[in-house]
Design an enzyme around this catalytic site. Sequence first.
Site, mmCIF file in Angstrom:
data_model
loop_
_atom_site.group_PDB
_atom_site.id
_atom_site.type_symbol
_atom_site.label_atom_id
_atom_site.label_comp_id
_atom_site.label_asym_id
_atom_site.label_seq_id
_atom_site.Cartn_x
_atom_site.Cartn_y
_atom_site.Cartn_z
ATOM 1 N N GLY A 29 31.751 9.602 49.221
ATOM 2 C CA GLY A 29 32.759 10.597 48.852
ATOM 3 C C GLY A 29 32.471 11.968 49.456
ATOM 4 O O GLY A 29 33.333 12.824 49.505
ATOM 5 N N ASP A 89 31.704 13.003 52.690
ATOM 6 C CA ASP A 89 31.706 12.399 54.016
ATOM 7 C C ASP A 89 30.692 12.901 55.040
ATOM 8 O O ASP A 89 29.962 12.128 55.621
ATOM 9 C CB ASP A 89 33.095 12.539 54.645
ATOM 10 C CG ASP A 89 34.184 11.908 53.788
ATOM 11 O OD1 ASP A 89 33.893 11.487 52.669
ATOM 12 O OD2 ASP A 89 35.320 11.837 54.262
ATOM 13 N N ARG A 106 36.497 20.377 59.828
ATOM 14 C CA ARG A 106 36.426 18.910 59.754
ATOM 15 C C ARG A 106 35.189 18.396 60.509
ATOM 16 O O ARG A 106 34.597 19.125 61.305
ATOM 17 C CB ARG A 106 37.688 18.284 60.385
ATOM 18 C CG ARG A 106 39.001 18.633 59.716
ATOM 19 C CD ARG A 106 39.267 17.860 58.447
ATOM 20 N NE ARG A 106 39.121 16.415 58.577
ATOM 21 C CZ ARG A 106 39.293 15.569 57.563
ATOM 22 N NH1 ARG A 106 39.599 16.001 56.357
ATOM 23 N NH2 ARG A 106 39.132 14.285 57.744
ATOM 24 N N TRP A 138 32.020 18.968 53.751
ATOM 25 C CA TRP A 138 30.975 18.755 52.739
ATOM 26 C C TRP A 138 29.641 19.403 53.133
ATOM 27 O O TRP A 138 28.603 19.068 52.577
ATOM 28 C CB TRP A 138 30.784 17.256 52.483
ATOM 29 C CG TRP A 138 31.949 16.648 51.756
ATOM 30 C CD1 TRP A 138 33.006 15.986 52.312
ATOM 31 C CD2 TRP A 138 32.204 16.657 50.344
ATOM 32 N NE1 TRP A 138 33.893 15.576 51.332
ATOM 33 C CE2 TRP A 138 33.426 15.969 50.120
ATOM 34 C CE3 TRP A 138 31.520 17.175 49.232
ATOM 35 C CZ2 TRP A 138 33.971 15.787 48.846
ATOM 36 C CZ3 TRP A 138 32.067 16.991 47.966
ATOM 37 C CH2 TRP A 138 33.266 16.301 47.786
ATOM 38 N N GLU A 162 42.016 21.861 49.185
ATOM 39 C CA GLU A 162 41.060 20.754 49.115
ATOM 40 C C GLU A 162 39.628 21.277 48.895
ATOM 41 O O GLU A 162 38.878 20.729 48.100
ATOM 42 C CB GLU A 162 41.153 19.958 50.429
ATOM 43 C CG GLU A 162 40.393 18.654 50.456
ATOM 44 C CD GLU A 162 40.551 17.941 51.811
ATOM 45 O OE1 GLU A 162 41.207 18.493 52.721
ATOM 46 O OE2 GLU A 162 40.002 16.830 51.953
HETATM 47 C C1 GLC Z 1 37.961 12.948 52.063
HETATM 48 C C2 GLC Z 1 36.884 13.174 51.013
HETATM 49 C C3 GLC Z 1 36.870 12.014 50.045
HETATM 50 C C4 GLC Z 1 38.272 11.847 49.460
HETATM 51 C C5 GLC Z 1 39.312 11.688 50.569
HETATM 52 C C6 GLC Z 1 40.737 11.705 50.049
HETATM 53 O O1 GLC Z 1 37.656 11.839 52.852
HETATM 54 O O2 GLC Z 1 35.638 13.364 51.581
HETATM 55 O O3 GLC Z 1 35.927 12.222 49.030
HETATM 56 O O4 GLC Z 1 38.321 10.765 48.614
HETATM 57 O O5 GLC Z 1 39.197 12.758 51.478
HETATM 58 O O6 GLC Z 1 40.975 12.864 49.325
#
Ligand code: GLC
Length: 436
Positions: free
Chosen positions: A168, A170, A202, A359, A402
């Site tokens: 999660g 990334d 990104r 992240w 986000e």
């Molecule tokens: C990105 C985030 C991930 C999330 C996804 C959709 O890939 O890192 O944690 O679930 O977006 O929001």
Amino acid sequence: MKDQLLTEAQKVLNENFQKGGFTIPSKNLYPFQWKWDSGFIAIGYAHYDMNKAESEISTLLDAQWDNGFIPHIIFHTDTDTYFPGADFHKSELHPMSSKKYRSTGLVQPPVLGFVLEKIYHISKDKTRSLEFIGRQIDKVFHNHQYFYQNRDPLNEGLVYIYHNWESGTDNSPVWDGIFETMDSPEYEFERRDTSHVDPEQRPTKREYDHYLHIIEIAKQYNYDDQKIAQHSPFLVQDPLFNAMLIKSNESLIRLYTLLGSNDDKIEKLEKWQKKAVFQMNNKLFDNELNAYIYYDLRNKKPIRSISSSSFTPLFAGIPSKEDARKLIDTLISNFGGDDHYLCASFDPTSEHFKPKKYWRGPVWINLNWILFKGLKRYGFEDIANRVKADSIELITQNGFYEYFDCRKDVISSGNGAYGGNNFSWSAALIIDMLNQ
Ligand code: GLC
């Protein structure tokens, strides 16, 4: 003020809701159903629209594989605005994958157990919610069983992830050392994310090469878990992932107790739970860093980095009171400066901290929500309230983005909101925090 924010948050969720009965994380950038997003989104809906909350969960669980696996993305529609899509992932390679939906062959943090319990607590109609939970809970139990049977080759009570997307978080700097051990080819592909969001916010092209390479290896073995455990260059015990599983175990135990006559499952869950909590403290708590860290199973060494994931075991009641105190000291000293919003996703005192990049530094509302709950659980009210106030301020000043810059001067200059706008879990979890 509060009412206006709630109305705006509901609007974000409602506009991201799709005909198929699920909610996309954000228009353009993420056009499908994501697993842990759906869990957080359901918590937001539970406060004002229980039909949508239930639908979010049931559409997700409808895509469960026969072996209990729940995928990280479910490709409900055939849009080619996202890369890598269904044709790249090819979930059909696994013999037990869903015949109804195409998906990835990856998972995401197991949030559904505690999401079901949260829905029950929020619900004004407990009978209805308990009936709904009764229909879904065995699927979530089956998912936990999948993890303990397939993702714990050393039988330690801790499960692994085989891809950074499974965490999660990334592109966290935590994974950099693993990518250095890999000899990934240079793939040719067309990124879609960077046409919606500034590439500065990104992951890089080279990082994407590694991400794709790990999946190519898993596909070579038809997503077979045993083969992945033997061959994946990425195999990590992640503190956030395991904390979510432990928190969800705890919720399943309580929900099964409420439902009655499920003693065999409760017994299993308690067994997993005991071992898992012990090993989290034994193996993943670093007594010098005073934080939970990561363990690289492939290269057999700890990854001694501190991220916002390092504090999530508080949410699951894992640390002793004494270790919790130490964790808070680390949180305050490294992440908690007066000129910073809580909580950066990566240690601001590290040379790898990048305040704009996904992240590698920015604040994420879902991690803040987990932290807020964890701090409250241990009675750290003041810091919990600071995390809540910071989250609300970031959203009020910038919108439902986000992720956000943790530096207060950057936020006040008006340039500190990043990634997708009208982002669903930012809206959903603000609804929950405002209702505390
Ligand atoms: C990105 C985030 C991930 C999330 C996804 C959709 O890939 O890192 O944690 O679930 O977006 O929001």
